[in-house]
Enzyme design. Structure first.
Site, short mmCIF file in Angstrom:
data_model
loop_
_atom_site.label_atom_id
_atom_site.label_comp_id
_atom_site.label_asym_id
_atom_site.label_seq_id
_atom_site.Cartn_x
_atom_site.Cartn_y
_atom_site.Cartn_z
N HIS A 144 -89.98 29.91 -32.44
CA HIS A 144 -89.46 31.08 -31.75
C HIS A 144 -90.55 32.04 -31.29
O HIS A 144 -91.57 32.21 -31.94
CB HIS A 144 -88.47 31.82 -32.65
CG HIS A 144 -89.07 32.25 -33.96
ND1 HIS A 144 -89.70 33.44 -34.14
CD2 HIS A 144 -89.15 31.61 -35.16
CE1 HIS A 144 -90.13 33.55 -35.39
NE2 HIS A 144 -89.81 32.44 -36.03
N ASP A 145 -90.31 32.64 -30.13
CA ASP A 145 -91.13 33.74 -29.61
C ASP A 145 -92.56 33.34 -29.25
O ASP A 145 -93.43 34.21 -29.14
CB ASP A 145 -91.15 34.91 -30.61
CG ASP A 145 -89.76 35.40 -30.95
OD1 ASP A 145 -89.05 35.86 -30.04
OD2 ASP A 145 -89.36 35.28 -32.13
N GLY A 149 -94.03 30.58 -35.22
CA GLY A 149 -93.48 31.66 -34.41
C GLY A 149 -94.52 32.65 -33.93
O GLY A 149 -95.54 32.88 -34.59
#
Length: 270
Positions: A121-122, A139
């Protein structure tokens, strides 16, 4: 018109461009957009608010856009954006963003995510990046253009990897890697410059020489803090685009420390 195999499940609302091929047993969610000319070979799952650019090639058992592996995730409307001409091989997993990271994971054009690699994520990944088999990107990692991460390597959360850097196979990268840097080791150290990559991409000899000299000033033996060395390198070698990029990267800073040569190793093995 798309070519959808009878065994595939394409939800109402999914947007598929002209010439998209959806192979056997694929599943595509209602908020997915896939660009023209893309091909999902078989058993591919694309979910969430995911956008994939034109001419993507996605191989069996890839899982794209399912909710992030972050226990803080509460179902917020985050996104995953993948650019054009992506190559996504078998068993790749890519997750969307979270509220804590700007609600988006982004992957640029012409990236190759080889078998078993994972993008969490991200993350923000530039153009022309190659993640070799079983690479793990945690992440909030930022990866510049033309980076290559060797097989089985891993990047710690919040790490920044500068453009044209190379991470060796089975390397665990815990700290930021400068543009054009070469990181090696189970706990990575800065092993020099990615000279092979620089030459292959046609950088001029004078630019490479300037970068070599700046690298020695930054990471060779001598006194002074890293900030002092950055300032000195900027003064001595400023005006060289490659050196200016490294200086800007170091001055920008991040959440992690900077990957440096191991104690006792020369700072200019590039």
């Amino acid at each position: 018109m798309p070519d959808i195999h009878p065994s595939a499940v394409v939800a109402d609302g999914a947007r598929l461009g002209d010439g998209v091929v959806v192979g056997p047993f694929c599943v595509i969610g209602p908020e997915v957009e896939i660009g023209a000319g893309s091909s999902l070979k078989s058993h591919v799952v694309v979910e969430g608010r995911t956008s994939i650019g034109e001419n993507a090639q996605i191989f069996p058992f890839a899982s794209i856009g399912h909710q992030p592996q972050d226990l803080k995730f509460k179902g917020e409307k985050s996104r995953l954006v993948i650019g054009r001409n992506a190559l996504i091989r078998e068993n790749v997993t890519v997750n969307p963003g979270t509220e804590g990271g700007g609600l988006v994971t982004e992957i640029g054009d012409r990236c190759a995510l080889l078998a078993g690699s994972h993008v969490a994520h991200d993350c923000r990944i530039g153009h022309d990046v190659i993640l070799v088999n079983n690479v793990m990107v945690a992440g909030h990692v930022t990866i510049g253009d033309f980076v290559i991460m060797g097989g089985g390597s891993a990047a710690h959360q919040f790490v920044r990897i500068g453009a044209h850097a190379f991470v060796g196979g089975l390397t665990g990268l815990e700290n930021d890697l400068i543009p054009y840097g070469l990181a090696m080791g189970d706990r990575a150290s800065l092993a020099g410059l990615n000279i092979v990559g620089l030459r292959r991409r046609g950088f001029e000899r004078e630019a490479i020489h300037a970068l070599r000299h700046a690298f020695r000033d930054l990471f060779g033996e001598g006194a002074g803090t890293l900030k002092d060395r950055v300032d000195a390198a900027a003064t001595a070698h400023g005006g060289s685009p490659l050196v200016d990029e490294v200086v800007a990267f170091l001055r920008a800073g991040g959440d992690r420390a900077v990957c440096t040569p191991r104690a006792g190793e020369p700072g200019s093995r590039g």
